[in-house]
Design an enzyme around this catalytic site. Structure first.
Site, PDB file in Angstrom:
ATOM      1  N   ASP A 103       0.866  -1.177   0.000  1.00 11.05           N
ATOM      2  CA  ASP A 103       0.000   0.000   0.000  1.00 11.05           C
ATOM      3  C   ASP A 103       0.905   1.230   0.000  1.00 11.05           C
ATOM      4  OD1 ASP A 103      -2.352   1.400  -0.054  1.00 11.05           O
ATOM      5  OD2 ASP A 103      -3.092   0.719   1.883  1.00 11.05           O
TER       6      ASP A 103
ATOM      7  N   GLU B 239      -0.015   4.648   1.831  1.00 11.27           N
ATOM      8  CA  GLU B 239      -0.158   5.651   2.889  1.00 11.27           C
ATOM      9  C   GLU B 239       0.850   5.467   4.018  1.00 11.27           C
ATOM     10  OE1 GLU B 239      -4.162   5.381   0.853  1.00 11.27           O
ATOM     11  OE2 GLU B 239      -2.657   3.961   1.560  1.00 11.27           O
TER      12      GLU B 239
ATOM     13  N   HIS C 220      -2.347  -0.151  -3.924  1.00 10.91           N
ATOM     14  CA  HIS C 220      -2.838   1.192  -3.598  1.00 10.91           C
ATOM     15  C   HIS C 220      -3.583   1.836  -4.757  1.00 10.91           C
ATOM     16  CE1 HIS C 220      -2.978   5.258  -2.002  1.00 10.91           C
ATOM     17  NE2 HIS C 220      -2.473   5.686  -3.157  1.00 10.91           N
TER      18      HIS C 220
ATOM     19  N   HIS D  60      -1.737   1.271   6.574  1.00 15.38           N
ATOM     20  CA  HIS D  60      -2.221   2.363   7.435  1.00 15.38           C
ATOM     21  C   HIS D  60      -3.325   1.854   8.346  1.00 15.38           C
ATOM     22  CE1 HIS D  60      -5.837   2.487   4.942  1.00 15.38           C
ATOM     23  NE2 HIS D  60      -5.008   2.309   3.922  1.00 15.38           N
TER      24      HIS D  60
ATOM     25  N   HIS E 147      -7.918   5.418   7.018  1.00 18.14           N
ATOM     26  CA  HIS E 147      -9.219   5.197   6.400  1.00 18.14           C
ATOM     27  C   HIS E 147      -9.378   3.698   6.223  1.00 18.14           C
ATOM     28  CE1 HIS E 147      -6.484   4.973   2.962  1.00 18.14           C
ATOM     29  NE2 HIS E 147      -7.418   4.283   2.310  1.00 18.14           N
TER      30      HIS E 147
ATOM     31  N   GLU F 125      -8.145  -2.422   6.876  1.00 19.47           N
ATOM     32  CA  GLU F 125      -7.425  -3.151   5.831  1.00 19.47           C
ATOM     33  C   GLU F 125      -6.427  -4.154   6.411  1.00 19.47           C
ATOM     34  OE1 GLU F 125      -5.965  -0.281   2.903  1.00 19.47           O
ATOM     35  OE2 GLU F 125      -7.760   0.927   3.265  1.00 19.47           O
TER      36      GLU F 125
END
Length: 277
Positions: A8, A10, A60, A104, A115, A134
């Site tokens: 990912d 972030e 991502h 994240h 998020h 996630e």
């Protein structure tokens, strides 16, 4: 040893803002470079630990963030979308371990760019009644396939979320969240060394263990920001209403993970929300 890496953005070293991780953002090109450097540190650690086969899934946003030429030559890249399994595309029971890079924390936490999958469009997710983002959903789905999550990198909030889910996972905090778009950054060279060492530790015979068995049936519950999304998704067989903005369904977890991807595509067609507003 076959290793799967889900990458990912972030939670990548040095990145703190939407402009760092969104195509067209002022610092997106720099963000792509930093993402490749974190992933390559994980690949180097996997090779040092004895990995003979490494696949990296760009997990991502558009899933075209990693520049193929920037990736370590001993790793293969899964790039682009749509992907039936999204952030876990290509993960199979034949993999010996999974590594998550740049992850994240879930929606509602005070983590960098926190998020759950869709910016503020998804307010909350529960797996069998337990709040999940996630990280937890990736961990649980991999466990269903018999693949342990052995190492994860991100900010300190993501690492704490991982430890609460499974404290056997080796984590690396590459930055410390001050707020959702601000962090104290670990020097890049130091962060990359730490990622490499964590992967070696996580893949060591003493650390790697078979995941806790999961039940054949799980319950996935999602609360949306929009009642319109929840109402529309009720047209999918097996989806039931909890309240006007919350839906749930039951099934085998890998099937639920794929179904959840369909839910997100429906939601995206109904809304036009930027992901970090």
């Amino acid at each position: 040893m076959r290793i799967y890496i889900s990458a990912d953005m972030e939670g990548i070293t040095g990145l703190v803002d939407a402009a760092d991780v969104q195509p067209g953002g002022r610092d997106y090109e720099r963000g792509r470079q930093m993402m490749a450097e974190d992933v390559n540190a994980a690949v180097r650690g996997a090779i040092a630990a004895g990995a003979t086969d490494i696949v990296v899934n760009d997990a991502h946003g558009p899933m075209r963030n990693l520049v193929p030429e920037a990736l370590h030559p001993q790793a293969r890249l899964i790039r682009g979308k749509p992907k039936h399994m999204g952030m876990l595309e290509g993960l199979t029971p034949e993999h010996d371990a999974m590594i998550c890079v740049g992850y994240h924390s879930r929606a509602g936490t005070l983590g960098v760019l926190s998020h759950s999958f869709m910016g503020h469009e998804i307010e909350d997710i529960w797996l069998d009644g337990r709040p999940v983002g996630e990280i937890g959903l990736a961990h649980a789905t991999a466990a269903t396939l018999g693949v342990p999550l052995v190492a994860l990198t991100g900010d300190d909030s993501a690492c704490a979320e991982t430890a609460a889910w499974d404290d056997s996972v080796t984590t690396v905090a590459v930055k410390r969240a001050h707020d959702r778009f601000a962090a104290e950054l670990r020097p890049a060279a130091e962060a990359h060394r730490a990622i490499e060492e964590a992967v070696i530790t996580g893949l060591s015979a003493g650390k790697r263990k078979a995941p806790t068995p999961t039940s054949d049936s799980a319950t996935l519950t999602v609360r949306w920001q929009s009642a319109s999304v929840a109402s529309t998704l009720l047209g999918i067989p097996g989806v039931t209403s909890v309240d006007s903005r919350t839906i749930e369904t039951h099934g085998q977890l890998t099937s639920l993970y794929r179904l959840f991807g369909i839910w997100m595509r429906v939601a995206a067609s109904l809304t036009n929300q930027p992901p970090y507003c």
